[in-house]
Scaffold this motif. Structure first.
Motif, short mmCIF file in Angstrom:
data_model
loop_
_atom_site.label_atom_id
_atom_site.label_comp_id
_atom_site.label_asym_id
_atom_site.label_seq_id
_atom_site.Cartn_x
_atom_site.Cartn_y
_atom_site.Cartn_z
N LEU A 42 60.45 -15.91 66.21
CA LEU A 42 61.06 -16.51 67.00
C LEU A 42 59.97 -18.30 66.80
N GLN A 43 60.90 -19.49 66.37
CA GLN A 43 60.09 -20.19 65.33
C GLN A 43 61.00 -21.70 66.15
N GLY A 44 60.73 -22.39 66.31
CA GLY A 44 60.78 -24.38 66.65
C GLY A 44 60.10 -24.04 67.80
N ASP A 45 60.78 -24.97 68.80
CA ASP A 45 60.63 -25.60 70.20
C ASP A 45 60.77 -24.14 70.79
N PHE A 56 47.91 -16.74 93.59
CA PHE A 56 47.05 -17.88 92.32
C PHE A 56 46.88 -19.04 92.78
N THR A 57 45.37 -19.64 92.75
CA THR A 57 44.65 -21.11 93.13
C THR A 57 45.71 -21.72 92.72
N ALA A 58 46.00 -22.84 92.64
CA ALA A 58 45.49 -24.32 91.54
C ALA A 58 45.18 -24.52 90.45
N VAL A 59 43.66 -23.73 90.62
CA VAL A 59 42.66 -24.23 89.43
C VAL A 59 42.96 -22.93 88.06
N GLN A 60 42.99 -21.81 88.66
CA GLN A 60 43.85 -20.80 88.16
C GLN A 60 44.98 -20.79 87.18
N ARG A 61 46.03 -21.61 88.02
CA ARG A 61 47.35 -21.64 87.57
C ARG A 61 46.88 -23.02 86.10
N SER A 62 46.11 -24.06 86.58
CA SER A 62 45.76 -24.86 85.25
C SER A 62 45.52 -24.40 84.25
N ILE A 63 43.90 -23.31 83.85
CA ILE A 63 43.57 -22.35 83.39
C ILE A 63 45.08 -22.09 82.37
N VAL A 64 46.22 -21.70 83.02
CA VAL A 64 46.93 -21.29 82.31
C VAL A 64 47.89 -22.16 81.49
N GLY A 65 48.10 -22.97 82.85
CA GLY A 65 48.90 -24.13 81.89
C GLY A 65 48.58 -24.91 80.82
N ASP A 66 46.71 -25.43 80.50
CA ASP A 66 46.42 -25.98 79.60
C ASP A 66 46.24 -25.13 78.64
N PHE A 67 46.55 -23.64 78.49
CA PHE A 67 46.03 -23.10 77.66
C PHE A 67 47.38 -23.00 77.06
N ILE A 68 48.57 -23.15 77.51
CA ILE A 68 49.84 -22.44 76.95
C ILE A 68 50.07 -24.23 76.79
N ALA A 69 49.48 -25.38 76.52
CA ALA A 69 50.10 -26.95 76.24
C ALA A 69 49.09 -27.35 75.20
N SER A 70 48.29 -26.53 75.44
CA SER A 70 46.94 -26.90 73.92
C SER A 70 47.93 -25.75 72.91
N PRO A 99 59.71 -20.84 56.08
CA PRO A 99 58.87 -21.74 56.67
C PRO A 99 59.83 -22.53 57.78
N SER A 100 58.97 -22.71 58.82
CA SER A 100 58.80 -23.66 59.77
C SER A 100 57.78 -23.65 61.42
N THR A 101 58.01 -24.49 61.72
CA THR A 101 56.66 -24.91 63.02
C THR A 101 56.79 -23.53 63.88
N THR A 102 55.94 -23.89 64.92
CA THR A 102 56.54 -23.21 66.30
C THR A 102 55.55 -23.84 67.32
N ASN A 103 56.16 -24.82 67.25
CA ASN A 103 56.15 -25.52 69.09
C ASN A 103 56.08 -24.88 70.20
N VAL A 104 55.28 -24.80 71.22
CA VAL A 104 55.15 -24.30 72.19
C VAL A 104 54.90 -24.61 73.14
N LEU A 105 56.08 -24.70 74.10
CA LEU A 105 55.79 -25.79 75.83
C LEU A 105 56.46 -25.16 76.72
N LEU A 106 55.34 -25.66 77.59
CA LEU A 106 55.35 -25.33 78.78
C LEU A 106 56.73 -25.28 79.72
N GLY A 107 57.25 -24.55 80.15
CA GLY A 107 59.07 -24.54 80.58
C GLY A 107 58.91 -24.82 81.93
#
Length: 306
Positions: A42-45, A56-70, A99-107
């Motif tokens: 898996l490559q690219g965006d 899941f609480t809002a805080v729990q979702r933000s912990i996971v969401g911030d990880f994916i965004a990071s 050779p390629s970058t793998t950019n992860v985006l929260l969908g």
């Protein structure tokens, strides 16, 4: 000696089906050489769509969401950064001559708080949940809450990654991951080192960097399975051993988070002066995370951020 052997069993997490964060029998670990089997990587965006199954609480979702965004925020985090850890997966593409970058985006995110399929799930139902948020160029992440039981959870695995056809009759597939919250079911297995281990020396657990043993444990498993999915999405990428029970990017380095790690000791980690929490990676919005070591195709050894 018996306690040490039990600890080694506990730390012997490998990935199956295609990949699974799992406890396995004690064996002598072979040399770390993950072979490329000429399949897709898996490559690219890459979009990561999330299915939240259960409460899941809002805080729990933000912990996971911030990880994916990071994961793809290069230069926007303090060092050592989550994005630096993720960059190591790009070495697999380079070694394969792609050779390629793998950019992860929260969908998109799908919330099934009322548990439409019940609170006791079969493995086949995980695929059905993943189909609710298919990522055509990415990964669907299914997360189950602490009161949802999943077949094999705790007894054999903490999560898995696999693939399924985009639609009936199509050859094209989408990749998906499942990880469960082990806070009340088996934290000693799936949230170590933030909880005392099931076996071995009962040393004090580390303080979880986001103050949530269950979700911080989920981050470790999500990170491990994301690395396995990108480098072996359909069972013919990078792995060692049988395709039905592969050792992958993170499962090749069980229980390792910092330098000088050994069975029962996560390694030399950073400690937050205010909270006393242990971590090895910085993320967006001031988040801190503990991420597993990854097998480095350049050095044929396990690499950690600290």
């Amino acid at each position: 000696m018996f306690s040490l052997m039990k600890m080694l069993v506990f730390l012997g997490l490998v990935q199956l089906c295609l990949g699974e964060r799992r406890l396995t029998a004690l064996v002598q670990q072979p040399p770390l050489v993950l072979t490329y089997h000429k399949g897709a990587l898996l490559q690219g965006d890459l979009l990561v769509n999330v299915v939240w199954y259960g409460h899941f609480t809002a805080v729990q979702r933000s912990i996971v969401g911030d990880f994916i965004a990071s994961l793809s925020q290069k230069g926007k985090e303090k060092s050592p950064a989550v994005s630096s850890w993720w960059e190591l997966t790009e070495e697999y593409s380079a070694k394969a001559g792609r050779p390629s970058t793998t950019n992860v985006l929260l969908g998109k995110q799908v919330v099934d708080e009322k548990c439409s399929l019940g609170k006791s799930l079969k493995r086949t139902q995980i695929k059905d949940l993943a189909a609710k948020a298919v990522a055509f160029n990415g990964i669907t992440l299914v997360l189950t809450s602490k009161d949802v039981a999943v077949e094999g959870f705790c007894m054999s695995s903490c999560g898995l990654h696999d693939s399924a056809p985009l639609a009936k009759g199509l050859k094209e597939k989408f990749a998906y991951i499942w990880v469960g919250n082990s806070e009340t079911q088996c934290p000693g297995q799936c949230a170590w080192p933030f909880h005392q281990p099931l076996y071995g020396p009962q040393t004090p657990p580390l303080v979880a960097p986001n103050g949530d043993v269950g979700v911080d444990g989920m981050i470790i498993n999500i990170a491990s399975l994301l690395a396995g999915t990108v480098t072996n999405p359909f069972g013919n990428g990078y792995f060692q051993g049988a395709a039905t029970a592969p050792m992958e990017a993170a499962s090749a380095c069980p229980g390792m988070y910092g330098k000088n790690a050994y069975p029962g000791y996560a390694g030399d980690l950073l400690v937050d002066s205010a909270s006393g929490a242990s971590y090895n990676a910085n993320g967006v919005n001031g988040r801190k995370y503990l991420l597993p070591a990854l097998w480095n195709p350049k050095t044929s050894a396990c690499s950690t951020l600290v």
